[in-house]
Scaffold this motif. Structure first.
Motif, PDB file in Angstrom:
ATOM      1  N   GLN A  12       0.829  -1.196   0.000  1.00 19.86           N
ATOM      2  CA  GLN A  12       0.000   0.000   0.000  1.00 19.86           C
ATOM      3  C   GLN A  12       0.866   1.250   0.000  1.00 19.86           C
ATOM      4  O   GLN A  12       2.020   1.239   0.455  1.00 19.86           O
ATOM      5  CB  GLN A  12      -0.908   0.007   1.221  1.00 19.86           C
ATOM      6  CG  GLN A  12      -2.034  -1.012   1.173  1.00 19.86           C
ATOM      7  CD  GLN A  12      -3.021  -0.845   2.314  1.00 19.86           C
ATOM      8  OE1 GLN A  12      -2.684  -0.362   3.386  1.00 19.86           O
ATOM      9  NE2 GLN A  12      -4.261  -1.254   2.083  1.00 19.86           N
ATOM     10  N   ALA A  13       0.299   2.315  -0.509  1.00 22.11           N
ATOM     11  CA  ALA A  13       1.009   3.603  -0.508  1.00 22.11           C
ATOM     12  C   ALA A  13       1.426   3.948   0.919  1.00 22.11           C
ATOM     13  O   ALA A  13       0.663   3.758   1.865  1.00 22.11           O
ATOM     14  CB  ALA A  13       0.117   4.687  -1.084  1.00 22.11           C
ATOM     15  N   GLY A  14       2.656   4.439   1.032  1.00 20.37           N
ATOM     16  CA  GLY A  14       3.207   4.743   2.345  1.00 20.37           C
ATOM     17  C   GLY A  14       3.990   3.606   2.963  1.00 20.37           C
ATOM     18  O   GLY A  14       4.693   3.801   3.955  1.00 20.37           O
ATOM     19  N   GLY A  15       3.874   2.428   2.369  1.00 20.24           N
ATOM     20  CA  GLY A  15       4.574   1.269   2.895  1.00 20.24           C
ATOM     21  C   GLY A  15       6.010   1.187   2.425  1.00 20.24           C
ATOM     22  O   GLY A  15       6.519   2.082   1.746  1.00 20.24           O
ATOM     23  N   ARG A  37      14.197   1.156 -13.156  1.00 21.33           N
ATOM     24  CA  ARG A  37      12.822   0.673 -13.148  1.00 21.33           C
ATOM     25  C   ARG A  37      12.140   1.036 -14.464  1.00 21.33           C
ATOM     26  O   ARG A  37      12.531   1.979 -15.142  1.00 21.33           O
ATOM     27  CB  ARG A  37      12.045   1.242 -11.961  1.00 21.33           C
ATOM     28  CG  ARG A  37      11.806   2.758 -12.015  1.00 21.33           C
ATOM     29  CD  ARG A  37      11.168   3.229 -10.721  1.00 21.33           C
ATOM     30  NE  ARG A  37      10.899   4.665 -10.741  1.00 21.33           N
ATOM     31  CZ  ARG A  37      10.451   5.355  -9.692  1.00 21.33           C
ATOM     32  NH1 ARG A  37      10.236   4.731  -8.525  1.00 21.33           N
ATOM     33  NH2 ARG A  37      10.220   6.655  -9.799  1.00 21.33           N
ATOM     34  N   GLN A  38      11.129   0.243 -14.778  1.00 23.74           N
ATOM     35  CA  GLN A  38      10.364   0.490 -15.997  1.00 23.74           C
ATOM     36  C   GLN A  38       8.895   0.276 -15.700  1.00 23.74           C
ATOM     37  O   GLN A  38       8.481  -0.845 -15.360  1.00 23.74           O
ATOM     38  CB  GLN A  38      10.819  -0.410 -17.135  1.00 23.74           C
ATOM     39  CG  GLN A  38      10.184  -0.062 -18.464  1.00 23.74           C
ATOM     40  CD  GLN A  38      10.889  -0.737 -19.631  1.00 23.74           C
ATOM     41  OE1 GLN A  38      11.639  -1.698 -19.466  1.00 23.74           O
ATOM     42  NE2 GLN A  38      10.657  -0.222 -20.827  1.00 23.74           N
ATOM     43  N   LYS A  86       4.938   5.274  -3.244  1.00 24.79           N
ATOM     44  CA  LYS A  86       3.829   5.958  -3.905  1.00 24.79           C
ATOM     45  C   LYS A  86       3.361   5.117  -5.086  1.00 24.79           C
ATOM     46  O   LYS A  86       4.135   4.325  -5.640  1.00 24.79           O
ATOM     47  CB  LYS A  86       4.303   7.313  -4.425  1.00 24.79           C
ATOM     48  CG  LYS A  86       4.935   8.216  -3.393  1.00 24.79           C
ATOM     49  CD  LYS A  86       5.482   9.467  -4.055  1.00 24.79           C
ATOM     50  CE  LYS A  86       6.164  10.385  -3.049  1.00 24.79           C
ATOM     51  NZ  LYS A  86       6.720  11.605  -3.704  1.00 24.79           N
ATOM     52  N   PRO A  87       2.109   5.299  -5.512  1.00 29.62           N
ATOM     53  CA  PRO A  87       1.656   4.572  -6.706  1.00 29.62           C
ATOM     54  C   PRO A  87       2.556   4.791  -7.918  1.00 29.62           C
ATOM     55  O   PRO A  87       2.720   3.880  -8.736  1.00 29.62           O
ATOM     56  CB  PRO A  87       0.251   5.140  -6.928  1.00 29.62           C
ATOM     57  CG  PRO A  87      -0.210   5.495  -5.552  1.00 29.62           C
ATOM     58  CD  PRO A  87       1.014   6.022  -4.853  1.00 29.62           C
ATOM     59  N   ASP A  88       3.161   5.963  -8.031  1.00 29.95           N
ATOM     60  CA  ASP A  88       4.064   6.246  -9.151  1.00 29.95           C
ATOM     61  C   ASP A  88       5.337   5.413  -9.112  1.00 29.95           C
ATOM     62  O   ASP A  88       6.079   5.368 -10.100  1.00 29.95           O
ATOM     63  CB  ASP A  88       4.453   7.727  -9.168  1.00 29.95           C
ATOM     64  CG  ASP A  88       3.337   8.614  -9.705  1.00 29.95           C
ATOM     65  OD1 ASP A  88       3.443   9.843  -9.568  1.00 29.95           O
ATOM     66  OD2 ASP A  88       2.362   8.059 -10.236  1.00 29.95           O
ATOM     67  N   GLY A 118      14.625  -8.623 -13.209  1.00 32.34           N
ATOM     68  CA  GLY A 118      13.572  -7.704 -12.795  1.00 32.34           C
ATOM     69  C   GLY A 118      12.645  -8.297 -11.758  1.00 32.34           C
ATOM     70  O   GLY A 118      12.392  -9.508 -11.736  1.00 32.34           O
ATOM     71  N   THR A 119      12.152  -7.430 -10.892  1.00 35.63           N
ATOM     72  CA  THR A 119      11.170  -7.832  -9.890  1.00 35.63           C
ATOM     73  C   THR A 119      10.083  -6.758  -9.854  1.00 35.63           C
ATOM     74  O   THR A 119      10.372  -5.572  -9.863  1.00 35.63           O
ATOM     75  CB  THR A 119      11.841  -8.027  -8.512  1.00 35.63           C
ATOM     76  OG1 THR A 119      10.884  -8.527  -7.576  1.00 35.63           O
ATOM     77  CG2 THR A 119      12.472  -6.760  -7.980  1.00 35.63           C
ATOM     78  N   LEU A 120       8.838  -7.191  -9.819  1.00 38.49           N
ATOM     79  CA  LEU A 120       7.705  -6.277  -9.938  1.00 38.49           C
ATOM     80  C   LEU A 120       7.334  -5.688  -8.583  1.00 38.49           C
ATOM     81  O   LEU A 120       7.135  -6.420  -7.612  1.00 38.49           O
ATOM     82  CB  LEU A 120       6.498  -7.000 -10.531  1.00 38.49           C
ATOM     83  CG  LEU A 120       5.201  -6.195 -10.644  1.00 38.49           C
ATOM     84  CD1 LEU A 120       5.382  -4.993 -11.562  1.00 38.49           C
ATOM     85  CD2 LEU A 120       4.078  -7.096 -11.135  1.00 38.49           C
ATOM     86  N   VAL A 121       7.230  -4.380  -8.549  1.00 34.82           N
ATOM     87  CA  VAL A 121       6.753  -3.655  -7.372  1.00 34.82           C
ATOM     88  C   VAL A 121       5.450  -2.963  -7.750  1.00 34.82           C
ATOM     89  O   VAL A 121       5.406  -2.189  -8.718  1.00 34.82           O
ATOM     90  CB  VAL A 121       7.778  -2.617  -6.897  1.00 34.82           C
ATOM     91  CG1 VAL A 121       7.194  -1.754  -5.785  1.00 34.82           C
ATOM     92  CG2 VAL A 121       9.052  -3.314  -6.431  1.00 34.82           C
ATOM     93  N   THR A 122       4.405  -3.245  -7.007  1.00 35.14           N
ATOM     94  CA  THR A 122       3.108  -2.634  -7.241  1.00 35.14           C
ATOM     95  C   THR A 122       2.677  -1.904  -5.983  1.00 35.14           C
ATOM     96  O   THR A 122       2.596  -2.513  -4.913  1.00 35.14           O
ATOM     97  CB  THR A 122       2.057  -3.681  -7.618  1.00 35.14           C
ATOM     98  OG1 THR A 122       2.502  -4.423  -8.763  1.00 35.14           O
ATOM     99  CG2 THR A 122       0.723  -3.005  -7.952  1.00 35.14           C
ATOM    100  N   VAL A 123       2.414  -0.609  -6.125  1.00 42.61           N
ATOM    101  CA  VAL A 123       2.008   0.202  -4.984  1.00 42.61           C
ATOM    102  C   VAL A 123       0.554   0.624  -5.197  1.00 42.61           C
ATOM    103  O   VAL A 123       0.239   1.319  -6.170  1.00 42.61           O
ATOM    104  CB  VAL A 123       2.900   1.436  -4.824  1.00 42.61           C
ATOM    105  CG1 VAL A 123       2.512   2.213  -3.564  1.00 42.61           C
ATOM    106  CG2 VAL A 123       4.372   1.026  -4.766  1.00 42.61           C
ATOM    107  N   SER A 124      -0.317   0.199  -4.307  1.00 44.37           N
ATOM    108  CA  SER A 124      -1.731   0.520  -4.418  1.00 44.37           C
ATOM    109  C   SER A 124      -2.052   1.795  -3.644  1.00 44.37           C
ATOM    110  O   SER A 124      -1.436   2.090  -2.626  1.00 44.37           O
ATOM    111  CB  SER A 124      -2.568  -0.631  -3.898  1.00 44.37           C
ATOM    112  OG  SER A 124      -2.311  -0.838  -2.518  1.00 44.37           O
ATOM    113  N   SER A 125      -3.025   2.527  -4.159  1.00 51.06           N
ATOM    114  CA  SER A 125      -3.398   3.797  -3.517  1.00 51.06           C
ATOM    115  C   SER A 125      -4.468   3.586  -2.467  1.00 51.06           C
ATOM    116  O   SER A 125      -5.040   2.520  -2.330  1.00 51.06           O
ATOM    117  CB  SER A 125      -3.881   4.786  -4.568  1.00 51.06           C
ATOM    118  OG  SER A 125      -4.961   4.233  -5.280  1.00 51.06           O
TER     119      SER A 125
END
Length: 125
Positions: A12-15, A37-38, A86-88, A118-125
């Protein structure tokens, strides 16, 4: 040199997350390391870099103050600690290595000789 990135995931955002990049070979301490990152639909961009000794580091403005790059040459591993995400920041994160005679860092992707998967990072809002 073979590189294996890990540590990505959904947060989550902020994490926070800590990425690791394990390198094979006995000459890891001779390599400057970088994280890039891409994001979907975007070009690969520089995130952070560290010299072979770890004494010099450099960050993209977008992550400065939130991300920390470090390395443990005894463990052949470079890390990227990501705070206040951040989500960005959502992207596939790649580690890269460049054999360097000087104890300095590099920020241009074309400079690097070896890349991890590569490793995927997903940040949710």
């Amino acid at each position: 040199v073979q590189l294996q990135a890990s540590g990505g995931g959904l947060v989550q955002a902020g994490g926070s997350l800590r990425l690791s990049c394990a390198a094979s070979g006995r000459t890891f301490r001779s390599y400057a390391m970088g994280w890039f990152r891409q994001a979907p639909g975007k070009e690969r961009e520089f995130v952070a870099a560290i010299s072979w000794s770890g004494i010099s580091t450099y960050y993209a403005d977008s992550v400065k103050g939130r991300f920390t790059i470090s390395r443990d040459n005894a463990k052949n591993t470079v890390y990227l600690l990501m705070n206040s995400l951040k989500p960005d920041d959502t992207a596939v994160y790649y580690c890269a290595a460049h054999y360097s005679f000087g104890d300095t860092y590099f920020i241009t992707p074309d400079t690097y000789d070896y890349w991890g998967q590569g490793t995927l990072v997903t940040v949710s809002s």
